[in-house]
Motif scaffolding. Sequence first.
Motif, PDB file in Angstrom:
ATOM      1  N   PHE A  78       0.799  -1.224   0.000  1.00  0.00           N
ATOM      2  CA  PHE A  78       0.000   0.000   0.000  1.00  0.00           C
ATOM      3  C   PHE A  78       0.834   1.276   0.000  1.00  0.00           C
ATOM      4  O   PHE A  78       0.277   2.374   0.026  1.00  0.00           O
ATOM      5  CB  PHE A  78      -0.935   0.017   1.210  1.00  0.00           C
ATOM      6  CG  PHE A  78      -1.936  -1.094   1.215  1.00  0.00           C
ATOM      7  CD1 PHE A  78      -2.944  -1.146   0.268  1.00  0.00           C
ATOM      8  CD2 PHE A  78      -1.864  -2.108   2.161  1.00  0.00           C
ATOM      9  CE1 PHE A  78      -3.867  -2.178   0.272  1.00  0.00           C
ATOM     10  CE2 PHE A  78      -2.796  -3.150   2.169  1.00  0.00           C
ATOM     11  CZ  PHE A  78      -3.798  -3.185   1.217  1.00  0.00           C
ATOM     12  N   GLY A  79       2.140   1.149   0.001  1.00  0.00           N
ATOM     13  CA  GLY A  79       2.984   2.329   0.063  1.00  0.00           C
ATOM     14  C   GLY A  79       3.514   2.552   1.462  1.00  0.00           C
ATOM     15  O   GLY A  79       3.178   1.834   2.402  1.00  0.00           O
ATOM     16  N   ARG A  80       4.332   3.575   1.588  1.00  0.00           N
ATOM     17  CA  ARG A  80       5.029   3.808   2.856  1.00  0.00           C
ATOM     18  C   ARG A  80       4.238   4.678   3.840  1.00  0.00           C
ATOM     19  O   ARG A  80       4.277   4.457   5.039  1.00  0.00           O
ATOM     20  CB  ARG A  80       6.380   4.462   2.581  1.00  0.00           C
ATOM     21  CG  ARG A  80       7.216   3.829   1.470  1.00  0.00           C
ATOM     22  CD  ARG A  80       7.403   2.339   1.603  1.00  0.00           C
ATOM     23  NE  ARG A  80       8.386   1.823   0.642  1.00  0.00           N
ATOM     24  CZ  ARG A  80       8.529   0.559   0.327  1.00  0.00           C
ATOM     25  NH1 ARG A  80       7.745  -0.357   0.877  1.00  0.00           N
ATOM     26  NH2 ARG A  80       9.445   0.175  -0.538  1.00  0.00           N
ATOM     27  N   LYS A  81       3.489   5.655   3.339  1.00  0.00           N
ATOM     28  CA  LYS A  81       2.887   6.638   4.235  1.00  0.00           C
ATOM     29  C   LYS A  81       1.730   6.085   5.059  1.00  0.00           C
ATOM     30  O   LYS A  81       1.631   6.342   6.263  1.00  0.00           O
ATOM     31  CB  LYS A  81       2.418   7.866   3.442  1.00  0.00           C
ATOM     32  CG  LYS A  81       3.553   8.749   2.955  1.00  0.00           C
ATOM     33  CD  LYS A  81       3.048  10.000   2.261  1.00  0.00           C
ATOM     34  CE  LYS A  81       2.265  10.895   3.207  1.00  0.00           C
ATOM     35  NZ  LYS A  81       1.946  12.206   2.572  1.00  0.00           N
ATOM     36  N   LYS A  82       0.833   5.324   4.423  1.00  0.00           N
ATOM     37  CA  LYS A  82      -0.358   4.864   5.146  1.00  0.00           C
ATOM     38  C   LYS A  82      -0.018   3.994   6.359  1.00  0.00           C
ATOM     39  O   LYS A  82      -0.551   4.217   7.451  1.00  0.00           O
ATOM     40  CB  LYS A  82      -1.301   4.131   4.192  1.00  0.00           C
ATOM     41  CG  LYS A  82      -1.975   5.052   3.184  1.00  0.00           C
ATOM     42  CD  LYS A  82      -2.887   4.281   2.245  1.00  0.00           C
ATOM     43  CE  LYS A  82      -3.539   5.207   1.220  1.00  0.00           C
ATOM     44  NZ  LYS A  82      -4.400   4.463   0.266  1.00  0.00           N
ATOM     45  N   PRO A  83       0.861   2.992   6.221  1.00  0.00           N
ATOM     46  CA  PRO A  83       1.237   2.214   7.412  1.00  0.00           C
ATOM     47  C   PRO A  83       1.906   3.067   8.484  1.00  0.00           C
ATOM     48  O   PRO A  83       1.695   2.851   9.683  1.00  0.00           O
ATOM     49  CB  PRO A  83       2.189   1.152   6.860  1.00  0.00           C
ATOM     50  CG  PRO A  83       1.834   1.025   5.420  1.00  0.00           C
ATOM     51  CD  PRO A  83       1.440   2.405   4.999  1.00  0.00           C
ATOM     52  N   ALA A  84       2.731   4.037   8.046  1.00  0.00           N
ATOM     53  CA  ALA A  84       3.396   4.900   9.021  1.00  0.00           C
ATOM     54  C   ALA A  84       2.389   5.719   9.815  1.00  0.00           C
ATOM     55  O   ALA A  84       2.493   5.846  11.042  1.00  0.00           O
ATOM     56  CB  ALA A  84       4.394   5.821   8.317  1.00  0.00           C
ATOM     57  N   LEU A  85       1.389   6.283   9.125  1.00  0.00           N
ATOM     58  CA  LEU A  85       0.388   7.099   9.816  1.00  0.00           C
ATOM     59  C   LEU A  85      -0.480   6.265  10.750  1.00  0.00           C
ATOM     60  O   LEU A  85      -0.832   6.712  11.852  1.00  0.00           O
ATOM     61  CB  LEU A  85      -0.487   7.814   8.784  1.00  0.00           C
ATOM     62  CG  LEU A  85       0.209   8.947   8.010  1.00  0.00           C
ATOM     63  CD1 LEU A  85      -0.656   9.421   6.858  1.00  0.00           C
ATOM     64  CD2 LEU A  85       0.546  10.103   8.946  1.00  0.00           C
TER      65      LEU A  85
END
Length: 405
Positions: A78-85
Amino acid sequence: MTSATPAPASRRRAVELIIILGAMTAFAPLSIDMYLPAFPTLQEAFDTTAGRIQLTLSSFFIAFASGQMLYGPLADRFGRKKPALFGLGLFVLTSIGCAFAATVEQLMVLRFLQALGAGGGVVVARAMVRDLFPPSEAVSVFSRLMLVIGIAPMLAPLLGGYLLIWFDWQAIFYFLALCGLLCALAVQFRLKESLQPHMAQSLSPRAIAIAYGRLLADRRFIGPALVGGLSIAGMFVYITASPFVFIEVLGLSPETYGWVFGLNAFGFIAASQVNARLGRRFGPDGVLSVSNLVLALVGLALILGGALGIGGRYGVFLPIIGYITCLGFIMPNTAALAMAPFGRNAGSASALLGTLQFGLAAAASAIAGTFSHETPAALSLMVAGLGFCGTLAYFLLCRKARPVV
């Protein structure tokens, strides 16, 4: 073949990127180190034993290690930003919950959930370094990240000690929640997604299992991961046991303990910044070879000082400083070596690297909690032993074969 995202366009943007990625990685040391001076206070507040207070730290290690395995495939899909947030949001909520814990058992559970949140930032930060920088620059970038990561343990116990004096132990967790919120805002508004759409990986259990299996079977990954993990485990034994050994056995005040802890962090930061230059000149393997030999010598000195009593307080303090300083060379180089061959599934490689390293740290921390810390002997022997094992792992698994003359 993998395609690399271009490096940041300006020096100012590169600095901003490293600060944000470093902050995402710093939540583990912040969450671990800031409440260390409060261990005796928490023991009294919850009317429990020192061992059970140490389990609140062990539960954090266990969740931080295992939780990263979940974020890796998500970051590759899903990409890097969504899991980080998501991780940062969970971190903020559970940090507030820790401040309201009424029993040590509640604190253990909340610390477990807090660690699950903190794990997302670490996985994503390492993966983004692999996305944005070619392998030849990764050692330097990881070393620069160590500057930000190193500031956290240098300031955290000191700040935690003063928050404990000015307010109470709950203020430590409110401060962590505020840090998490600020970092989430920075990720949302200042970071761009670095995973290219064509690089997205499948989330099927079979594909995930195959990806992790290949990493575990690849000596290029498992060798550096074990070297770093064993060495870091020694550091976390020190983190777990040092509040009781340094404050109650060696007689330091909570504020002085914070300064001693900060001196260790300064050594770590200085070494990591020197490593940025040495890595370019001698390569990560060359730097690791020397730093692991030094680590073994430091372990020997720690046995002489901590277990045999040679040198008094300084026989414990100075070798510990040497050990943590060596990690400033070992950590960025093992991370760069382990991540370099795996650009396509950098999220999974980052997650497995973190799981292995902090899994070892959690196990070592739990074992350290079972020992009596009425003397520095157990602390010293465990830290030295893990350092020796890290050195042995390097020479067995990582050292390149030399040509026969």
